[in-house]
Structure formats: C-alpha cells, structure tokens
Scaffold this motif. Structure first.
Motif, PDB file in Angstrom:
ATOM      1  N   VAL A   1      18.732 -36.569  -4.696  1.00  0.00           N
ATOM      2  CA  VAL A   1      19.150 -37.840  -4.098  1.00  0.00           C
ATOM      3  C   VAL A   1      19.446 -38.836  -5.206  1.00  0.00           C
ATOM      4  O   VAL A   1      18.703 -38.928  -6.198  1.00  0.00           O
ATOM      5  CB  VAL A   1      18.043 -38.413  -3.186  1.00  0.00           C
ATOM      6  N   VAL A   2      20.541 -39.584  -5.043  1.00  0.00           N
ATOM      7  CA  VAL A   2      20.872 -40.647  -5.994  1.00  0.00           C
ATOM      8  C   VAL A   2      20.960 -41.981  -5.254  1.00  0.00           C
ATOM      9  O   VAL A   2      21.177 -42.024  -4.039  1.00  0.00           O
ATOM     10  CB  VAL A   2      22.206 -40.369  -6.723  1.00  0.00           C
ATOM     11  N   ASP A   3      20.791 -43.079  -6.016  1.00  0.00           N
ATOM     12  CA  ASP A   3      20.923 -44.398  -5.415  1.00  0.00           C
ATOM     13  C   ASP A   3      22.386 -44.831  -5.424  1.00  0.00           C
ATOM     14  O   ASP A   3      23.284 -44.052  -5.794  1.00  0.00           O
ATOM     15  CB  ASP A   3      20.019 -45.415  -6.129  1.00  0.00           C
ATOM     16  N   LYS A   4      22.638 -46.075  -5.022  1.00  0.00           N
ATOM     17  CA  LYS A   4      24.022 -46.543  -4.900  1.00  0.00           C
ATOM     18  C   LYS A   4      24.738 -46.612  -6.240  1.00  0.00           C
ATOM     19  O   LYS A   4      25.975 -46.710  -6.290  1.00  0.00           O
ATOM     20  CB  LYS A   4      24.053 -47.907  -4.213  1.00  0.00           C
ATOM     21  N   HIS A   5      24.000 -46.578  -7.325  1.00  0.00           N
ATOM     22  CA  HIS A   5      24.599 -46.588  -8.662  1.00  0.00           C
ATOM     23  C   HIS A   5      24.765 -45.183  -9.230  1.00  0.00           C
ATOM     24  O   HIS A   5      25.220 -45.021 -10.363  1.00  0.00           O
ATOM     25  CB  HIS A   5      23.742 -47.428  -9.614  1.00  0.00           C
ATOM     26  N   GLY A   6      24.363 -44.180  -8.474  1.00  0.00           N
ATOM     27  CA  GLY A   6      24.461 -42.802  -8.943  1.00  0.00           C
ATOM     28  C   GLY A   6      23.288 -42.349  -9.775  1.00  0.00           C
ATOM     29  O   GLY A   6      23.307 -41.257 -10.354  1.00  0.00           O
ATOM     30  N   ALA A   7      22.253 -43.171  -9.859  1.00  0.00           N
ATOM     31  CA  ALA A   7      21.067 -42.817 -10.643  1.00  0.00           C
ATOM     32  C   ALA A   7      20.116 -41.960  -9.821  1.00  0.00           C
ATOM     33  O   ALA A   7      20.017 -42.103  -8.595  1.00  0.00           O
ATOM     34  CB  ALA A   7      20.358 -44.086 -11.111  1.00  0.00           C
ATOM     35  N   PHE A   8      19.399 -41.092 -10.497  1.00  0.00           N
ATOM     36  CA  PHE A   8      18.447 -40.185  -9.849  1.00  0.00           C
ATOM     37  C   PHE A   8      17.379 -40.978  -9.097  1.00  0.00           C
ATOM     38  O   PHE A   8      16.721 -41.864  -9.656  1.00  0.00           O
ATOM     39  CB  PHE A   8      17.796 -39.301 -10.910  1.00  0.00           C
ATOM     40  N   ALA A   9      17.215 -40.659  -7.799  1.00  0.00           N
ATOM     41  CA  ALA A   9      16.250 -41.397  -6.974  1.00  0.00           C
ATOM     42  C   ALA A   9      15.143 -40.504  -6.434  1.00  0.00           C
ATOM     43  O   ALA A   9      14.134 -41.004  -5.938  1.00  0.00           O
ATOM     44  CB  ALA A   9      16.971 -42.080  -5.807  1.00  0.00           C
ATOM     45  N   GLY A  10      15.310 -39.192  -6.483  1.00  0.00           N
ATOM     46  CA  GLY A  10      14.291 -38.289  -5.960  1.00  0.00           C
ATOM     47  C   GLY A  10      14.912 -37.015  -5.439  1.00  0.00           C
ATOM     48  O   GLY A  10      16.090 -36.737  -5.679  1.00  0.00           O
ATOM     49  N   VAL A  11      14.132 -36.238  -4.720  1.00  0.00           N
ATOM     50  CA  VAL A  11      14.621 -34.985  -4.152  1.00  0.00           C
ATOM     51  C   VAL A  11      14.187 -34.879  -2.699  1.00  0.00           C
ATOM     52  O   VAL A  11      13.255 -35.551  -2.253  1.00  0.00           O
ATOM     53  CB  VAL A  11      14.099 -33.750  -4.934  1.00  0.00           C
ATOM     54  N   VAL A  12      14.904 -34.035  -1.956  1.00  0.00           N
ATOM     55  CA  VAL A  12      14.498 -33.656  -0.603  1.00  0.00           C
ATOM     56  C   VAL A  12      14.097 -32.196  -0.645  1.00  0.00           C
ATOM     57  O   VAL A  12      14.852 -31.347  -1.148  1.00  0.00           O
ATOM     58  CB  VAL A  12      15.635 -33.861   0.410  1.00  0.00           C
ATOM     59  N   GLU A  13      12.907 -31.894  -0.152  1.00  0.00           N
ATOM     60  CA  GLU A  13      12.428 -30.513  -0.134  1.00  0.00           C
ATOM     61  C   GLU A  13      12.022 -30.148   1.296  1.00  0.00           C
ATOM     62  O   GLU A  13      11.991 -30.997   2.191  1.00  0.00           O
ATOM     63  CB  GLU A  13      11.264 -30.331  -1.100  1.00  0.00           C
ATOM     64  N   MET A  14      11.717 -28.886   1.495  1.00  0.00           N
ATOM     65  CA  MET A  14      11.466 -28.383   2.844  1.00  0.00           C
ATOM     66  C   MET A  14      10.322 -29.109   3.541  1.00  0.00           C
ATOM     67  O   MET A  14      10.365 -29.356   4.746  1.00  0.00           O
ATOM     68  CB  MET A  14      11.191 -26.876   2.800  1.00  0.00           C
ATOM     69  N   SER A  15       9.294 -29.468   2.807  1.00  0.00           N
ATOM     70  CA  SER A  15       8.164 -30.161   3.436  1.00  0.00           C
ATOM     71  C   SER A  15       8.580 -31.515   4.000  1.00  0.00           C
ATOM     72  O   SER A  15       8.052 -31.962   5.022  1.00  0.00           O
ATOM     73  CB  SER A  15       7.026 -30.346   2.421  1.00  0.00           C
ATOM     74  N   HIS A  16       9.559 -32.166   3.350  1.00  0.00           N
ATOM     75  CA  HIS A  16      10.072 -33.443   3.868  1.00  0.00           C
ATOM     76  C   HIS A  16      10.762 -33.239   5.220  1.00  0.00           C
ATOM     77  O   HIS A  16      10.588 -34.035   6.145  1.00  0.00           O
ATOM     78  CB  HIS A  16      11.066 -34.058   2.884  1.00  0.00           C
TER      79      HIS A  16
END
Length: 387
Positions: free
Chosen positions: A349-364
């Motif tokens: 996942v990236v924010d509106k500026h294209g910077a790394f914001a996190g990940v989505v994984e199966m538990s989410h």
C-alpha cells in the motif's frame, strides 16, 4: 433519498386466467428515488411479471401500485407508460425507423416540438457514447448488439422519465461488451439519478448494478432485500445462500476498501541501508520478507531474509517485484488479487504521494470479512427486535 418511496407496491398480485397459482402473490415493495433496485431470482419466479405490473403492461389481479404517492392502477395505462422508460433484452427497436426516429418515439407521442426532439436525440446519442453524426440516420440492422443496446437505453431516456424499468437489458450481449455497457450505465446513473428497477437472473450482475437487491423466491416472494454487501455478508436463509452460490465471501471484498484497514508498521529498508539493518528488522518482527524503498520511500522490491543474510554488496540484483501498488480507495478484492500474485503473499500500500504506507495480508482480509459479517448480523438482529 426521499423518505417516501418513489414506487410502492402494496400487496400486489397477479394470477393469470386458467390457473389457480399466482405468478406474483401479495408483493409489497418500496423503490426509493434515485436508486437502482435489482430483482433477482431463479427462472419463473415472477421477476419480469413484477416489472410489467409496475408499468401496467399487464394488469394486477389485486393490490395497489403507487408512483409518487399516486395509485396508478386507476389512471390511463398509456399515459403511465409514457412516464416510464423501458429497456428489454431484445431491445425492440423499430426496424424501419432510423436511430433518431426510434429515440424520438415517446417525445413525439407527448407532442414535443420538433426542435426540442432533435436536441434531445442529439444529446442522448452523445450521452450513451454514440456520435450523432455517425449514427442518427442509420437503421437498427446496421448496428452491433452493443450499439443497439445503447440505442435502446437512449430511447428509454427519450422523454427524460423519472423511472426506468430494465428487463435483462444486457443479457444477450457477449461478456466483454456486457461489462463495458454495465460500466457505462453506472456512469450515466451517477449523472442522471433515475429511479431504476432492474431485472436479472445473474447474481454477479445484481451485485455490480444494484444499490439494493431483492432476492425473489416463487411467486415473487421476497426472501431477502438489502444492500449487496449485507446480503453477501449475511444471507438470511438457505435459499439465499444457495442462490448466491460459492464465493460470496470473496465477492463481499469488493465492498470493503483498503482505507478500512488499520495500517501497522511493516519493516522496510532504504537502498542506502546495510543488510544487517534489514536482518535485524526481520528478526524483531518475526517475518521473512521486507520492502526495499528508495530515498522518497517509494517501494522498489520485496527482499527475503535469506538474500539479506548473504550480505550482498548491492541490492541491484536482489528481490522480487512488488507488482501493482494499492491505494486507500482500492477494494480488498483487488488487494487479494495482487496478494496471490506476490512473491511475499502480501500486497503493498502507498499513500497519495506514492510513499510506502504498509501492506495488506491475509489476516487483514479475514478480520475485515468477520467484521462485515458481524455488523450485518447485528443489523438484522436489530431489525427483528424492532419489528
């Protein structure tokens, strides 16, 4: 939406001569102004009959049909039908009339002036994506199936009706054209805000097109009526569950956004950081993969601990492509698609500026689904308590 329904069916029934079994039995149904209500159910359950009752192509055996509070079972049916746009699977264009003449059918009946009709025809052809100069003087036989269906929609909109009835409107078209027309119609609806009753036998089409879905059983008995996301999260009985079919949980991810997830810190390193930093972060988090980012924290690649443990001199030839990136407005269904293609089994996942914001994984995804199911169940429990 208005608190008073645009369309109200009050215990409407239809029994055809020569049979004792009603095609529609005591149906009570509200359609709110500006919404798309989809009627879906197995063949022969009375979906199309219900649609024809609304504009009185067939007369009800009992009950009342109200439009804007007026009982239309007591008015002239021809005048009623001119207030309602009607689109059917077979389209029904008049073969010996031009496209412009087909679209002008109802405005002419209503006595519109010629100049006004011409302007409306030009506007509607443009609205449905057909160039007026190219199509106004053609005949139906010169059109593809998708083009003819667009003209059918334009004709239904001819007199700018508040209400549209659509009976399997995209059912006879190839899947690619069908998907394109569905998307185009949803775009139009955002501009036009018509009140639409849409009949289909395809639950996937119902989920895509409907603001609400009414799943009908025999004789148009309503088995469940609600938003697509609530129906997918909480089918109320075995009939609904069987009709939705397998994969309902996955389909429900289309209605959940990445923004609904709480993003937690996930290990990343810059391409200027030493390998030991990455190994330490993975040890602390108990993970196998981290994200390599550039100086602006834009994701570059996935790096595995085995690669980092070898202490390479450069990251240039290491790692796996992060693939397509997720934004906060993306659906969790899209997140799942990217996840199964990712070497790390996660989507970035990236924010509106294209910077790394996190990940989505199966538990989410698991937590999001369970939360949606809980909220839907709570909704129905509250409805039952207040009934």
């Amino acid at each position: 939406m208005s608190p008073e329904p645009k369309i109200h069916l009050d215990r409407v029934g239809k029994t055809y001569p020569g049979t004792k079994i009603p095609a529609v039995e005591d149906l009570t149904l509200d359609v709110h102004e500006g919404e798309i209500l989809v009627l879906v159910g197995p063949s022969g359950c009375g979906k199309s009959t219900t649609l024809r009752l609304i504009n009185r192509m067939i007369e009800p055996s009992n009950g009342r049909i109200l439009l804007d509070g007026e009982d239309v079972t007591k008015v002239n049916p021809d005048k009623l039908r001119r207030r309602i746009g009607y689109v059917i699977q077979q389209i029904g264009l008049f073969p010996h009339q031009t496209i412009a003449q087909n679209i002008a059918t109802v405005p002419k009946m209503l006595g519109w002036e010629k100049e006004r009709i011409t302007e409306q025809v030009e506007s509607l052809l443009t609205t449905v994506g057909l160039d007026p100069d190219q199509y106004r003087d053609r005949f139906p036989k010169e059109l593809s199936g998708g083009q003819a269906q667009r003209v059918g929609v334009a004709r239904a909109l001819g007199a700018d009706p508040d209400i549209m009835l659509m009976d399997e409107p995209f059912g006879a078209i190839d899947p690619i054209t069908r998907d394109r027309l569905q998307n185009e119609f949803l775009r139009l609806q955002e501009e036009l805000h018509k009140t639409i009753v849409f009949v289909t036998h395809d639950i996937d089409e119902a989920i895509k097109m409907g603001d609400r879905i009414a799943i009908l059983g025999d004789r148009s008995t309503i088995r469940q009526i609600d938003t697509p996301e609530r129906i997918l999260a909480y089918p109320v009985d075995d009939f609904v569950d069987d009709f939705i079919g397998t994969g309902s949980t996955i389909k429900g991810l289309n209605f959940l956004k990445v923004s609904s997830l709480k993003q937690t810190d996930y290990p990343s390193i810059s391409d200027a950081d030493p390998c030991a930093t990455g190994v330490a972060k993975l040890d602390e988090a108990g993970l196998e993969w981290l994200v390599l980012v550039d100086a602006q924290r834009r994701p570059l690649r996935w790096l595995h601990r085995d690669e980092l443990a070898k202490s390479p001199a450069s990251y240039d030839d290491l790692g796996e492509d992060v693939g397509d990136l997720l934004n906060s407005d993306d659906s969790l269904f899209h997140a799942l698609e990217l996840m199964v293609q990712s070497a790390a089994g996660q989507s970035v996942v990236v924010d509106k500026h294209g910077a790394f914001a996190g990940v989505v994984e199966m538990s989410h995804l698991n937590k999001a689904i369970r939360r949606a199911q809980y909220e839907a169940r709570l909704h129905y429990e509250e409805m039952e308590a207040n009934a």
